[in-house]
Design an enzyme around this catalytic site. Structure first.
Site, short mmCIF file in Angstrom:
data_model
loop_
_atom_site.label_atom_id
_atom_site.label_comp_id
_atom_site.label_asym_id
_atom_site.label_seq_id
_atom_site.Cartn_x
_atom_site.Cartn_y
_atom_site.Cartn_z
N SER A 70 -7.48 1.20 1.66
CA SER A 70 -7.55 0.34 2.85
C SER A 70 -7.34 1.15 4.13
O SER A 70 -6.70 2.20 4.13
CB SER A 70 -6.49 -0.75 2.77
OG SER A 70 -6.61 -1.48 1.58
N1 SAH Z 1 -4.55 -1.49 -1.61
C1 SAH Z 1 -5.44 -0.47 -2.10
C2 SAH Z 1 -6.87 -0.77 -1.78
C3 SAH Z 1 -7.49 -1.47 -2.79
S1 SAH Z 1 -9.21 -1.86 -2.71
C4 SAH Z 1 -5.10 0.86 -1.54
O1 SAH Z 1 -4.25 0.95 -0.67
O2 SAH Z 1 -5.69 1.82 -2.00
C5 SAH Z 1 -9.09 -3.34 -3.65
C6 SAH Z 1 -8.70 -3.16 -5.08
O3 SAH Z 1 -8.67 -4.47 -5.66
C7 SAH Z 1 -9.68 -2.35 -5.92
O4 SAH Z 1 -9.00 -1.30 -6.54
C8 SAH Z 1 -10.21 -3.35 -6.94
O5 SAH Z 1 -10.45 -2.80 -8.22
C9 SAH Z 1 -9.07 -4.35 -7.00
N2 SAH Z 1 -9.45 -5.67 -7.51
C10 SAH Z 1 -10.58 -6.37 -7.27
N3 SAH Z 1 -10.54 -7.55 -7.92
C11 SAH Z 1 -9.35 -7.58 -8.61
C12 SAH Z 1 -8.75 -8.51 -9.47
N4 SAH Z 1 -9.32 -9.67 -9.79
N5 SAH Z 1 -7.54 -8.21 -10.00
C13 SAH Z 1 -6.93 -7.04 -9.69
N6 SAH Z 1 -7.46 -6.11 -8.88
C14 SAH Z 1 -8.67 -6.38 -8.34
#
Ligand code: SAH
Length: 227
Positions: A70
């Site tokens: 993010s």
């Molecule tokens: N907060 C993270 C950014 C994550 S991007 C950071 O700081 O790096 C969003 C993440 O949500 C991705 O890794 C994706 O795989 C996850 N995601 C998407 N749908 C999801 C779900 N239903 N359950 C759990 N994780 C999910």
């Protein structure tokens, strides 16, 4: 990873990080506890080496599997909102759930600021990467789960706050039900190109929604977990 790698050099040095903190301040982040944690957290260790020179730019960057780390401003904004609204136990929000661990950067910012952090990711290699990153940083109050986060983490509910880092088309009912009374949910909601960041507060059986900003997150995928 040794102390020198954690400290960073050149484009990952302390000076470069300080410029990011100035930018967050200019863009309206006010909570110094959040800014201090972001200053001391090495974002470059969460990225592949080829991208680490861009770690302190205020942008989302790829982390593989079609996902992104993010944008620092959004991490700061969501964390600041969480700290302003979640009920506190012994000075901190006690139990916090994060959905979408990714590489663990947002988890690393939350971990020192909350009692216990529970984090759910559906892509196993990302969850493992996050586990390694947090262990390098010696952050030990975090529990990880490989699952579809749309369902929350019912066995550990209720939570003082839930932070979601991927956008569903509408707010999952399970997450609302897993909020403690007085607790808050911070979640991007909407279609892929247009989402709004919502703050939802629970008061008994009623929920109050406030729209904070227009944002762009990867979609919250429901269903099958990727092993
Ligand atoms: N907060 C993270 C950014 C994550 S991007 C950071 O700081 O790096 C969003 C993440 O949500 C991705 O890794 C994706 O795989 C996850 N995601 C998407 N749908 C999801 C779900 N239903 N359950 C759990 N994780 C999910």
């Amino acid at each position: 990873m040794n102390d020198r790698e954690l400290a960073g050099i050149g484009m990952t040095s302390k000076r470069t990080r300080e410029r990011l903190i100035s930018r967050l301040l200019e863009h309206g982040i006010k909570d110094w506890t959040v800014l201090d944690v972001m200053r001391s957290t090495p974002r470059h260790i969460f990225l592949d080496e080829a991208l680490s020179h861009r770690a302190y730019e205020d942008v989302a960057l790829p982390i593989g599997y079609g996902q992104t780390i993010s944008q620092p401003f959004i991490v700061a904004r969501m964390t600041e909102t969480l700290l302003a609204h979640a009920p506190r136990r012994e000075g901190k929000p006690g139990r916090v759930l994060e959905i979408g661990t990714g590489c663990g950067y947002q988890s690393a910012i939350l971990s020192p600021l909350v009692g216990e952090l529970f984090t759910v990711e559906r892509i196993r290699p990302l969850l493992e990467k996050a586990r390694r990153n947090l262990s390098r940083l010696r952050l030990r109050n975090v529990r990880f789960r490989l699952d579809d986060g749309t369902m929350g983490w019912p066995e550990e509910a209720p939570f003082d706050a839930i932070l979601v880092a991927a956008a569903p088309a509408r707010v999952p009912e399970e997450l609302l039900q897993q909020l403690a009374d007085g607790g808050c949910l911070i979640i991007p909601v909407g279609a892929e190109l247009h989402q709004e960041l919502q703050l939802i507060r629970r008061d008994g059986d009623s929920f109050h929604t406030e729209v904070l900003a227009d944002v762009r997150f990867v979609p919250l995928q429901s269903g099958k977990v990727q092993h």
